[in-house]
Write a protein that holds these residues in place. Structure first.
Motif, PDB file in Angstrom:
ATOM      1  N   GLU A 272      -4.679  13.559  46.176  1.00 31.75           N
ATOM      2  CA  GLU A 272      -3.901  14.001  45.016  1.00 31.75           C
ATOM      3  C   GLU A 272      -2.599  14.635  45.437  1.00 31.75           C
ATOM      4  O   GLU A 272      -1.654  14.710  44.664  1.00 31.75           O
ATOM      5  CB  GLU A 272      -4.706  15.035  44.222  1.00 31.75           C
ATOM      6  CG  GLU A 272      -5.275  14.454  42.965  1.00 31.75           C
ATOM      7  CD  GLU A 272      -6.231  15.405  42.278  1.00 31.75           C
ATOM      8  OE1 GLU A 272      -6.962  14.919  41.401  1.00 31.75           O
ATOM      9  OE2 GLU A 272      -6.237  16.600  42.610  1.00 31.75           O
TER      10      GLU A 272
ATOM     11  N   ARG B 262       4.411   1.921  40.856  1.00 27.63           N
ATOM     12  CA  ARG B 262       4.919   0.628  41.301  1.00 27.63           C
ATOM     13  C   ARG B 262       4.765   0.394  42.801  1.00 27.63           C
ATOM     14  O   ARG B 262       4.747  -0.715  43.249  1.00 27.63           O
ATOM     15  CB  ARG B 262       6.375   0.449  40.900  1.00 27.63           C
ATOM     16  CG  ARG B 262       7.165   1.687  41.128  1.00 27.63           C
ATOM     17  CD  ARG B 262       8.606   1.550  40.727  1.00 27.63           C
ATOM     18  NE  ARG B 262       9.340   2.655  41.270  1.00 27.63           N
ATOM     19  CZ  ARG B 262       9.463   3.833  40.669  1.00 27.63           C
ATOM     20  NH1 ARG B 262       8.921   4.019  39.506  1.00 27.63           N
ATOM     21  NH2 ARG B 262      10.106   4.816  41.239  1.00 27.63           N
TER      22      ARG B 262
ATOM     23  N   ALA C  73       7.752  15.727  42.477  1.00 30.89           N
ATOM     24  CA  ALA C  73       6.438  15.418  43.049  1.00 30.89           C
ATOM     25  C   ALA C  73       5.979  16.536  43.975  1.00 30.89           C
ATOM     26  O   ALA C  73       4.811  16.928  43.961  1.00 30.89           O
ATOM     27  CB  ALA C  73       6.488  14.085  43.794  1.00 30.89           C
TER      28      ALA C  73
ATOM     29  N   LEU D  83      10.689  11.150  49.845  1.00 29.69           N
ATOM     30  CA  LEU D  83       9.727  12.231  49.985  1.00 29.69           C
ATOM     31  C   LEU D  83       8.673  11.836  50.994  1.00 29.69           C
ATOM     32  O   LEU D  83       8.131  10.740  50.927  1.00 29.69           O
ATOM     33  CB  LEU D  83       9.060  12.479  48.634  1.00 29.69           C
ATOM     34  CG  LEU D  83       7.920  13.507  48.615  1.00 29.69           C
ATOM     35  CD1 LEU D  83       8.461  14.892  48.813  1.00 29.69           C
ATOM     36  CD2 LEU D  83       7.187  13.419  47.291  1.00 29.69           C
TER      37      LEU D  83
ATOM     38  N   ARG E 249       5.019  19.456  41.888  1.00 27.93           N
ATOM     39  CA  ARG E 249       3.788  19.182  41.142  1.00 27.93           C
ATOM     40  C   ARG E 249       2.589  19.458  42.021  1.00 27.93           C
ATOM     41  O   ARG E 249       1.621  20.068  41.610  1.00 27.93           O
ATOM     42  CB  ARG E 249       3.751  17.727  40.666  1.00 27.93           C
ATOM     43  CG  ARG E 249       2.487  17.411  39.854  1.00 27.93           C
ATOM     44  CD  ARG E 249       2.464  15.973  39.380  1.00 27.93           C
ATOM     45  NE  ARG E 249       3.380  15.740  38.287  1.00 27.93           N
ATOM     46  CZ  ARG E 249       4.336  14.824  38.297  1.00 27.93           C
ATOM     47  NH1 ARG E 249       4.488  14.051  39.340  1.00 27.93           N
ATOM     48  NH2 ARG E 249       5.133  14.675  37.269  1.00 27.93           N
TER      49      ARG E 249
ATOM     50  N   ASN F 105       2.722   6.625  42.991  1.00 28.73           N
ATOM     51  CA  ASN F 105       3.762   5.899  42.315  1.00 28.73           C
ATOM     52  C   ASN F 105       3.159   4.630  41.758  1.00 28.73           C
ATOM     53  O   ASN F 105       2.580   3.863  42.493  1.00 28.73           O
ATOM     54  CB  ASN F 105       4.808   5.526  43.358  1.00 28.73           C
ATOM     55  CG  ASN F 105       6.183   5.748  42.827  1.00 28.73           C
ATOM     56  OD1 ASN F 105       6.393   5.836  41.634  1.00 28.73           O
ATOM     57  ND2 ASN F 105       7.126   5.845  43.742  1.00 28.73           N
TER      58      ASN F 105
ATOM     59  N   GLN G 235      -0.041  22.492  41.320  1.00 22.70           N
ATOM     60  CA  GLN G 235      -1.407  22.027  41.102  1.00 22.70           C
ATOM     61  C   GLN G 235      -1.865  22.155  39.657  1.00 22.70           C
ATOM     62  O   GLN G 235      -1.948  23.238  39.120  1.00 22.70           O
ATOM     63  CB  GLN G 235      -2.371  22.785  42.011  1.00 22.70           C
ATOM     64  CG  GLN G 235      -3.572  21.981  42.388  1.00 22.70           C
ATOM     65  CD  GLN G 235      -3.204  20.652  43.000  1.00 22.70           C
ATOM     66  OE1 GLN G 235      -2.319  20.551  43.830  1.00 22.70           O
ATOM     67  NE2 GLN G 235      -3.857  19.602  42.566  1.00 22.70           N
TER      68      GLN G 235
ATOM     69  N   GLU H  46      13.045  13.022  41.434  1.00 25.72           N
ATOM     70  CA  GLU H  46      11.641  12.611  41.364  1.00 25.72           C
ATOM     71  C   GLU H  46      10.861  13.152  42.551  1.00 25.72           C
ATOM     72  O   GLU H  46       9.721  13.590  42.415  1.00 25.72           O
ATOM     73  CB  GLU H  46      11.585  11.089  41.370  1.00 25.72           C
ATOM     74  CG  GLU H  46      10.360  10.535  40.694  1.00 25.72           C
ATOM     75  CD  GLU H  46      10.323   9.030  40.813  1.00 25.72           C
ATOM     76  OE1 GLU H  46      11.391   8.409  40.652  1.00 25.72           O
ATOM     77  OE2 GLU H  46       9.233   8.497  41.088  1.00 25.72           O
ATOM     78  N   ALA H  47      11.497  13.102  43.712  1.00 30.32           N
ATOM     79  CA  ALA H  47      10.822  13.578  44.913  1.00 30.32           C
ATOM     80  C   ALA H  47      10.564  15.079  44.819  1.00 30.32           C
ATOM     81  O   ALA H  47       9.474  15.562  45.139  1.00 30.32           O
ATOM     82  CB  ALA H  47      11.667  13.259  46.148  1.00 30.32           C
ATOM     83  N   LEU H  48      11.574  15.798  44.363  1.00 33.22           N
ATOM     84  CA  LEU H  48      11.423  17.246  44.226  1.00 33.22           C
ATOM     85  C   LEU H  48      10.327  17.553  43.227  1.00 33.22           C
ATOM     86  O   LEU H  48       9.492  18.439  43.434  1.00 33.22           O
ATOM     87  CB  LEU H  48      12.747  17.859  43.767  1.00 33.22           C
ATOM     88  CG  LEU H  48      12.752  19.369  43.520  1.00 33.22           C
ATOM     89  CD1 LEU H  48      12.373  20.118  44.790  1.00 33.22           C
ATOM     90  CD2 LEU H  48      14.111  19.841  43.039  1.00 33.22           C
TER      91      LEU H  48
ATOM     92  N   PRO I 205       2.178  11.984  46.338  1.00 31.68           N
ATOM     93  CA  PRO I 205       2.704  11.480  45.072  1.00 31.68           C
ATOM     94  C   PRO I 205       2.284  10.042  44.851  1.00 31.68           C
ATOM     95  O   PRO I 205       2.425   9.209  45.727  1.00 31.68           O
ATOM     96  CB  PRO I 205       4.217  11.591  45.259  1.00 31.68           C
ATOM     97  CG  PRO I 205       4.441  11.750  46.696  1.00 31.68           C
ATOM     98  CD  PRO I 205       3.221  12.338  47.285  1.00 31.68           C
TER      99      PRO I 205
ATOM    100  N   HIS J 204       5.555  18.938  52.165  1.00 25.42           N
ATOM    101  CA  HIS J 204       6.348  17.868  51.573  1.00 25.42           C
ATOM    102  C   HIS J 204       7.762  17.995  52.080  1.00 25.42           C
ATOM    103  O   HIS J 204       8.337  19.080  52.046  1.00 25.42           O
ATOM    104  CB  HIS J 204       6.385  18.002  50.044  1.00 25.42           C
ATOM    105  CG  HIS J 204       5.055  17.856  49.396  1.00 25.42           C
ATOM    106  ND1 HIS J 204       4.490  16.638  49.136  1.00 25.42           N
ATOM    107  CD2 HIS J 204       4.170  18.781  48.979  1.00 25.42           C
ATOM    108  CE1 HIS J 204       3.313  16.825  48.561  1.00 25.42           C
ATOM    109  NE2 HIS J 204       3.091  18.105  48.455  1.00 25.42           N
ATOM    110  N   ASP J 205       8.309  16.895  52.522  1.00 21.43           N
ATOM    111  CA  ASP J 205       9.699  16.914  52.986  1.00 21.43           C
ATOM    112  C   ASP J 205      10.535  16.098  52.031  1.00 21.43           C
ATOM    113  O   ASP J 205      10.321  14.895  51.900  1.00 21.43           O
ATOM    114  CB  ASP J 205       9.792  16.283  54.386  1.00 21.43           C
ATOM    115  CG  ASP J 205       9.070  17.109  55.422  1.00 21.43           C
ATOM    116  OD1 ASP J 205       8.516  16.532  56.358  1.00 21.43           O
ATOM    117  OD2 ASP J 205       9.070  18.348  55.287  1.00 21.43           O
ATOM    118  N   VAL J 206      11.453  16.747  51.383  1.00 18.71           N
ATOM    119  CA  VAL J 206      12.325  16.032  50.460  1.00 18.71           C
ATOM    120  C   VAL J 206      13.665  15.820  51.148  1.00 18.71           C
ATOM    121  O   VAL J 206      14.312  16.772  51.567  1.00 18.71           O
ATOM    122  CB  VAL J 206      12.532  16.855  49.165  1.00 18.71           C
ATOM    123  CG1 VAL J 206      13.421  16.093  48.202  1.00 18.71           C
ATOM    124  CG2 VAL J 206      11.208  17.181  48.516  1.00 18.71           C
ATOM    125  N   LYS J 207      14.055  14.582  51.242  1.00 17.21           N
ATOM    126  CA  LYS J 207      15.315  14.294  51.936  1.00 17.21           C
ATOM    127  C   LYS J 207      16.481  14.836  51.127  1.00 17.21           C
ATOM    128  O   LYS J 207      16.528  14.654  49.913  1.00 17.21           O
ATOM    129  CB  LYS J 207      15.500  12.776  52.058  1.00 17.21           C
ATOM    130  CG  LYS J 207      14.774  12.177  53.230  1.00 17.21           C
ATOM    131  CD  LYS J 207      15.544  10.991  53.799  1.00 17.21           C
ATOM    132  CE  LYS J 207      14.856  10.448  55.027  1.00 17.21           C
ATOM    133  NZ  LYS J 207      14.064   9.262  54.758  1.00 17.21           N
TER     134      LYS J 207
END
Lengths: 428, 301
Positions: free
Chosen positions: A177, A184, B85, A215, B88, A182, B92, B81-83, A180, B135-138
């Motif tokens: 969980e 698609r 995720a 990500l 999120r 996705n 939790q 979107e990455a941030l 992420p 989580h690594d967000v570019k």
């Protein structure tokens, strides 16, 4: 074949079909007097799923009548009834919203075409689903059953260097969980099994779409989360796609059953067993090449597999890209253009069997062919990637071999990394 | 360039990003010593909508440490979107499942030669054992020249300021209007009346709210200096409706901020634009405000 499921058996059966529908589109039915197997393979042949129900699972079960045809491939010569249909056809019937509330029992029967009557093609059979509901309502569905053209099945893995893990479905679900999801994309995850902890991270092979690289996620948990943690040699790293794995986890969770994972070296597929009451399921997911991963050394013939129960011949086939293989004349023509695969697995079953050996000609890192071509090559299951030009010509010009003629051939002696000669199984 | 903070209020942070995620694929976040600004100013946004938000770092973070050559300000662009995720996973869902988060650390790092914003979450698994997720967000750090170019849109003084009814209530209505018309007229007067209307060849729909509150003041934002000239306002007809035509899609996207808004003030500049101030947390606290700029559309009629 006739099988009756009561309301309580229908639920797990439907859950199994849901899981099967997430693996592949076609459902293969294989019924013997002892058990009923439902299986499917995904379109890229990198994942396989099989549910086997013992006769005790059903309230009534019988296979084979005087009129039924005998399946030629069964080892012990007993009668087996086979067929194939679109999973969603059966699933949509059983998943209908009224089913849960009103169905008291469900009767499945396979009626074979006998050449007489309305059917043009005498070989076509039907799967009849009869739902006996409350208030005396009986709903009957007749589904056309296609003949099972080729039965793809994985071989049983070699156990010398096998790692064995057992984990509860909730634990795995909680883990996944965090990644992420996705709709698609079908991401791959890399699993690193070390001494005291397990690390899972998003894995992007060079072929993945760039969109996802925004990500990347990494999760670390203690090995104590696993009910059984027996890794042959740590650290071991494997990588595979999530889509089918998630279907398996969803199934295990809905049934509250633990997942039994087995794998050997990083290039061999991942085997997952989920055992329930009178139902035994096997999932096989192919793994991807992990650059720089530690590959424990082992003898080349290690991955030969042999499925004892299935109707496959006693084939010993080396690793190839697919989880299951099937070779037929059509795909052979495409062979020349394909190449390298980053997915690996090994099983086979088909009329034509060709021995292959450890990765030789085409190294994964080679850029001789594009990924798409790679796929095609692997799909043929002919092991072309391991052949020399001569062997290839021989194979293309030779004729197909007959299944029945295969004896218990062991290739060990002829297979060594240095020996490039093609040893055909049979002389034409 | 160094940046590290512990996220205390991950749920709010998550909801803020949720509010703007659908607007733009990549958003800009500017971290300074006191304020975090989230900017979505892409020209390709639906209807030209822009978001400029200011959140006091104290309302979301603790142990906040920032250091850079640009006055301790770091500006970065990243995929919303990455941030989302990552947040999120950190926040939790309260399903009672999985684990509880013990600590979430956000920091600037470099992975594989690429700058990333890392979210390190230390939590507990269902069985009570430690679990670590990262989580690594570019991200792309913006050059000072680009940062200097970031300017909030200039607007004239609005004609009316009105406090909107709860956004959750407005949202379903606009959702219905969206397929019917590309343009939406938003009207308000100084007597607490708010109207949303569409007019096409086949249909015309009017929705009205009464008894909304008006306000003379917009939030004390350096960009929007306003002098609350009470006399001037009183001279105008309080029933006069000021309207602006906006893209329905962009207004609907703005309504996504219902997840985070407590109070929202709408300011209309007749036929020019609309500015919406979405408050995060208490109005009095001014912990944070998301400012939406929606330009008015000019139609030939």
């Amino acid at each position: 074949m006739q099988a009756t499921l009561d309301a309580s058996a229908l639920k797990p059966f439907t859950k199994a079909l849901t899981c099967l529908s997430r693996y592949g589109e076609d459902l293969a039915i294989y019924a013997t007097p002892e058990s009923l197997s439902l299986s499917t393979t995904n379109s890229s042949k990198s994942a396989y799923c099989r549910f086997k129900y013992a006769r005790q699972f059903f309230s009534k079960y019988s296979v084979g009548t005087k009129d039924a045809w005998v399946d030629v491939d069964e080892d012990d010569d007993s009668q087996a009834v086979t067929g194939q249909l679109l999973t969603k056809s059966l699933l949509s019937i059983l998943r209908h919203k009224t089913v849960e509330k009103s169905v008291e029992r469900c009767e499945l029967s396979i009626v074979e075409g006998d050449g007489t009557g309305e059917d043009q093609d005498g070989l076509e059979s039907k799967l009849i689903v009869r739902l006996h509901c409350k208030h005396g309502v009986v709903k009957t569905h007749r589904l056309l059953l296609l003949t099972l053209t080729s039965f793809l099945a994985p071989g049983v893995p070699d156990s010398t260097n096998e790692s064995h893990l057992t984990v509860g479905p909730r634990t795995v679900k909680d883990m996944l969980e965090q990644f992420p999801a996705n709709a698609r994309s079908d991401p791959q995850l890399l699993w690193n099994f070390a001494e005291s902890e397990v690390q899972v991270k998003t894995f992007e092979s060079s072929l993945d779409a760039k969109g996802r690289s925004e990500l990347s996620t990494e999760l670390t948990i203690s090995v104590d989360e696993f009910d059984l943690y027996d890794v042959y040699s740590t650290p071991t790293t494997i990588a595979f796609h999530l889509r089918e794995f998630n279907a398996t986890i969803a199934f295990a969770e809905s049934m509250s059953l633990a997942l039994d994972l087995r794998f050997t070296d990083p290039a061999a597929p991942l085997f997952i067993d989920v055992e329930g009451d009178n139902a035994d399921t096997l999932f096989v997911i192919s793994t991807s090449q992990v650059p720089g991963a530690h590959v424990p050394s082992q003898a080349p013939s290690n991955n030969s597999k042999r499925r004892d129960r299935e109707e496959t011949p006693n084939a010993r086939i080396k690793k190839s890209a697919k989880v299951v293989q099937r070779a037929d004349a059509a795909t052979m023509a495409q062979v020349a253009r394909s190449h390298v695969a980053h997915a690996t697995a090994a099983f086979t079953v088909t009329p034509t069997v060709i021995p292959t050996r450890t990765r030789t000609l085409f190294l994964p890192a080679s850029s001789q062919m594009s990924a798409a071509d790679e796929q095609v090559l692997r799909e043929t299951g002919l092991g072309v990637e391991d052949m020399t030009a001569e062997e290839l010509t021989m194979m293309l010009e030779g004729e197909g071999e007959e299944l029945e003629e295969m004896e218990d051939v062991t290739f060990a002696a002829t297979q060594s990394s240095d020996d490039q000669k093609f040893q055909p199984l049979f002389e034409d | 360039m160094r940046f590290r903070a512990t996220i205390e209020n991950v749920n709010t942070f998550f909801r803020i990003i949720q509010a703007i995620e659908k607007l733009q694929k990549k958003c800009i976040i500017k971290f300074s010593e006191e304020v975090m600004s989230i900017i979505c100013n892409s020209e390709t946004n639906d209807g030209g909508i822009q978001v400029w938000s200011q959140i006091k770092v104290d309302s979301l973070f603790t142990s906040y440490r920032i250091q850079s050559c640009a006055d301790n300000v770091i500006t970065m662009a990243l995929a919303s979107e990455a941030l989302l995720a990552a947040l999120r996973s950190a926040s939790q869902p309260p399903k009672g499942s999985a684990y509880e988060t013990e600590e979430i650390i956000m920091k600037l790092a470099k992975k594989n030669d690429h700058a990333v914003l890392t979210f390190e979450i230390i939590g507990m698994s269902r069985q009570g054992r430690k679990m670590r997720v990262a989580h690594d967000v570019k991200i792309e750090v913006l050059k000072p020249a680009d940062v200097a170019n970031l300017k909030e849109p200039m607007c004239p003084e609005p004609d009316v300021h009105i406090i909107l009814p709860p956004l959750q209530k407005i949202r379903p209505i606009v959702e219905r209007l969206r397929p019917m018309s590309d343009f939406l007229a938003v009207r308000a007067n100084n007597n607490g009346r708010l109207q949303l209307a569409i007019r096409t060849d086949s249909v015309s729909v009017d929705t009205e709210w009464r008894n909304c509150k008006n306000t003379n003041q917009a939030p004390s934002d350096s960009q929007n200096q306003r002098d609350p000239d009470a006399d001037e306002d009183a001279a105008r007809d309080p029933d006069q409706l000021f309207s602006v035509l906006v893209s329905t899609k962009s207004f609907f996207k703005f309504l996504n901020s219902h997840v985070v808004s407590t109070t929202t003030i709408a300011c209309i500049c007749q036929n020019h634009c609309m500015i919406l101030y979405v408050y995060v947390g208490d109005l009095a606290d001014a912990g944070g405000v998301l400012t939406f700029y929606i330009p008015g559309q000019l139609l030939d009629d």
